[in-house]
Design a protein around this motif. Structure first.
Motif, PDB file in Angstrom:
ATOM      1  N   GLY A  86      36.408  29.967  34.393  1.00  0.00           N
ATOM      2  CA  GLY A  86      35.988  29.233  35.628  1.00  0.00           C
ATOM      3  C   GLY A  86      35.037  29.719  36.008  1.00  0.00           C
ATOM      4  O   GLY A  86      34.944  29.256  37.722  1.00  0.00           O
ATOM      5  N   GLN A  87      34.098  30.353  36.285  1.00  0.00           N
ATOM      6  CA  GLN A  87      33.121  31.457  36.742  1.00  0.00           C
ATOM      7  C   GLN A  87      33.313  31.274  38.346  1.00  0.00           C
ATOM      8  O   GLN A  87      32.345  30.975  39.158  1.00  0.00           O
ATOM      9  N   GLY A  88      34.978  32.091  38.441  1.00  0.00           N
ATOM     10  CA  GLY A  88      34.748  32.700  39.689  1.00  0.00           C
ATOM     11  C   GLY A  88      33.755  33.442  40.807  1.00  0.00           C
ATOM     12  O   GLY A  88      34.144  34.035  41.812  1.00  0.00           O
ATOM     13  N   ILE A  89      33.353  34.553  40.040  1.00  0.00           N
ATOM     14  CA  ILE A  89      32.638  35.103  40.543  1.00  0.00           C
ATOM     15  C   ILE A  89      30.872  35.286  41.286  1.00  0.00           C
ATOM     16  O   ILE A  89      31.069  34.354  40.987  1.00  0.00           O
TER      17      ILE A  89
ATOM     18  N   VAL B  88      31.879  30.408  25.808  1.00  0.00           N
ATOM     19  CA  VAL B  88      31.748  31.943  26.627  1.00  0.00           C
ATOM     20  C   VAL B  88      30.144  31.641  27.132  1.00  0.00           C
ATOM     21  O   VAL B  88      30.171  31.464  28.790  1.00  0.00           O
ATOM     22  N   TRP B  89      29.168  31.685  26.615  1.00  0.00           N
ATOM     23  CA  TRP B  89      27.785  31.916  27.685  1.00  0.00           C
ATOM     24  C   TRP B  89      27.272  30.323  28.193  1.00  0.00           C
ATOM     25  O   TRP B  89      26.998  31.267  29.492  1.00  0.00           O
ATOM     26  N   PRO B  90      27.692  29.939  27.679  1.00  0.00           N
ATOM     27  CA  PRO B  90      27.400  28.981  29.626  1.00  0.00           C
ATOM     28  C   PRO B  90      28.052  29.151  30.819  1.00  0.00           C
ATOM     29  O   PRO B  90      27.155  28.452  31.531  1.00  0.00           O
ATOM     30  N   ALA B  91      29.268  29.732  30.643  1.00  0.00           N
ATOM     31  CA  ALA B  91      30.673  29.998  31.340  1.00  0.00           C
ATOM     32  C   ALA B  91      29.399  31.464  32.136  1.00  0.00           C
ATOM     33  O   ALA B  91      29.653  31.048  33.565  1.00  0.00           O
TER      34      ALA B  91
ATOM     35  N   ARG C  55      20.962  31.922  24.849  1.00  0.00           N
ATOM     36  CA  ARG C  55      21.956  31.247  24.041  1.00  0.00           C
ATOM     37  C   ARG C  55      22.593  29.813  24.017  1.00  0.00           C
ATOM     38  O   ARG C  55      22.888  30.002  23.127  1.00  0.00           O
ATOM     39  N   VAL C  56      22.773  29.247  25.329  1.00  0.00           N
ATOM     40  CA  VAL C  56      22.204  28.289  25.433  1.00  0.00           C
ATOM     41  C   VAL C  56      21.322  27.429  25.618  1.00  0.00           C
ATOM     42  O   VAL C  56      21.912  25.630  25.315  1.00  0.00           O
ATOM     43  N   GLY C  57      20.405  27.860  25.708  1.00  0.00           N
ATOM     44  CA  GLY C  57      18.893  27.127  25.420  1.00  0.00           C
ATOM     45  C   GLY C  57      18.700  26.395  26.915  1.00  0.00           C
ATOM     46  O   GLY C  57      18.195  25.322  27.011  1.00  0.00           O
ATOM     47  N   ALA C  58      19.694  26.900  27.776  1.00  0.00           N
ATOM     48  CA  ALA C  58      19.337  26.203  28.896  1.00  0.00           C
ATOM     49  C   ALA C  58      17.593  26.842  30.018  1.00  0.00           C
ATOM     50  O   ALA C  58      17.411  28.041  29.389  1.00  0.00           O
ATOM     51  N   VAL C  59      16.877  26.528  30.611  1.00  0.00           N
ATOM     52  CA  VAL C  59      15.293  26.749  30.760  1.00  0.00           C
ATOM     53  C   VAL C  59      15.737  27.762  32.642  1.00  0.00           C
ATOM     54  O   VAL C  59      16.487  26.821  33.115  1.00  0.00           O
TER      55      VAL C  59
END
Length: 356
Positions: A52-55, A208-211, A352-356
């Protein structure tokens, strides 16, 4: 997951068959986990919080001319955890806000009759079992039954878990527009999904890694201003020395420390939940690069606890001004530590997710 209607001749009600309350430490994740478990999805509260990306951190200055310290929270806004976690799980979360009590009651009955646990936001002032006598309207409950006189809910373990609440009190609590972040008559329930339901944590490894990436990027984003993320911690630290000028500071400052330790939007409890999430993320992914960040987060939890203990001792301090300066320095150090660990998690998650 079916619900049984109450006998005819009484106000319409419904109870979920086979419901078993699930304990939890935070109100929104407890609420959502009860919804998920009843739907057959078995995941931990920490995984719900992490997906939930709560932090986060949020700084709320006191209203004008009100002699209270600012509010510093340790999480995203109300409802965001449930929305993010359900999106990560491929679930549809229905959000309904009714204009009046009759509509809210009918909507809750409809969802219960369809076999769904209903998430509800309430004002704790109106909860009979709650010790606090202040208005706080961003609290969440899991509703699993209603009859002519009683609402059957699940709260956090700290508040006793499963509770039976007089219907009048429940209705007032749900309708309140007083206190922090009110959302009168707001309900959530699961409403099917885009994909087959995940059975448990192992099905959610790809999320997990996208979150992690989403949470780390948000906490480090300075474009949100000095009242969100790491800048919010620094702003609070800058203001702490001025708390000595608060009326009844010997009472207000320990109360603030208690809020950080225990309250549903406080600081240290969310750092503990996120450390548990990182431990579970490591176990699920087998990614050893997570271990240093997990260790750092455990140290951050300890630093928060020591800061809270220090503020709690404010009334007994021989030099109160110096005492608050130490507290400010400790919160600045916490901000440094959180910035460093989120920076590392952002780097790892980008890989891990290839994000920029």
């Amino acid at each position: 997951m079916s619900a049984a209607a109450r006998p005819a001749g009484r106000p319409r009600g419904a109870m979920l068959d086979g419901f078993r309350p699930v304990p939890g430490v935070h109100c929104e994740t407890t609420m959502l986990n009860n919804m998920l478990r009843h739907a057959g999805i078995d995941v931990s509260e920490a995984l719900v919080f992490g997906l939930g990306q709560g932090i986060d951190a949020q700084f709320f200055p006191p209203p004008p001319h009100v002699p209270v310290p600012p509010m510093l929270t340790g999480r995203v806004g109300s409802g965001r955890i449930a929305e993010n976690a359900c999106a990560a799980m491929g679930l549809s979360l229905a959000t309904v806000q009714e204009a009046d009590d009759a509509g809210a009651h009918a909507q809750a009955i409809s969802a219960l009759s369809a076999g769904q646990v209903v998430g509800v936001t309430v004002d704790i002032f109106h909860l009979d079992y709650f010790a606090s006598r202040t208005h706080f309207s961003a609290h969440c409950l899991a509703l699993h039954g209603l009859d002519a006189s009683t609402a059957y809910v699940v709260d956090t373990t700290q508040q006793g878990g499963a509770q039976e609440l007089p219907l009048e009190s429940f209705t007032r609590a749900r309708a309140s527009n007083e206190g922090f972040m009110p959302s009168p008559r707001l309900h959530w329930h699961l409403d099917g999904g885009r994909d087959p339901l995940p059975g448990g944590a192992a099905d959610l490894v790809p999320q997990v890694w996208p979150a992690v990436h989403g949470a780390a990027a948000r906490c480090l984003d300075r474009g949100r201003g000095d009242d969100r993320g790491i800048p919010a911690l620094r702003r609070a630290a800058q203001e702490i020395p001025g708390w000595q000028r608060l009326p009844r500071s010997e009472v207000m400052i320990p109360e603030t420390a208690r809020f950080w330790r225990f309250a549903g939007t406080g600081g240290t409890n969310f750092r503990g939940l996120y450390a548990e999430f990182l431990a579970e993320a490591h176990a699920l992914t087998g990614d050893a690069d997570l271990l240093p960040s997990l260790t750092r987060f455990e140290e951050i939890v300890t630093a928060w606890t020591e800061l809270i203990d220090h503020l709690t001792a404010y009334p007994e301090a021989l030099d109160r001004a110096a005492h608050l300066k130490v507290a400010a320095a400790r919160l600045h150090a916490v901000a440094d530590a959180e910035e460093a660990v989120f920076g590392r998690l952002l780097e790892l998650s980008r890989d891990r997710v290839g994000a920029v």
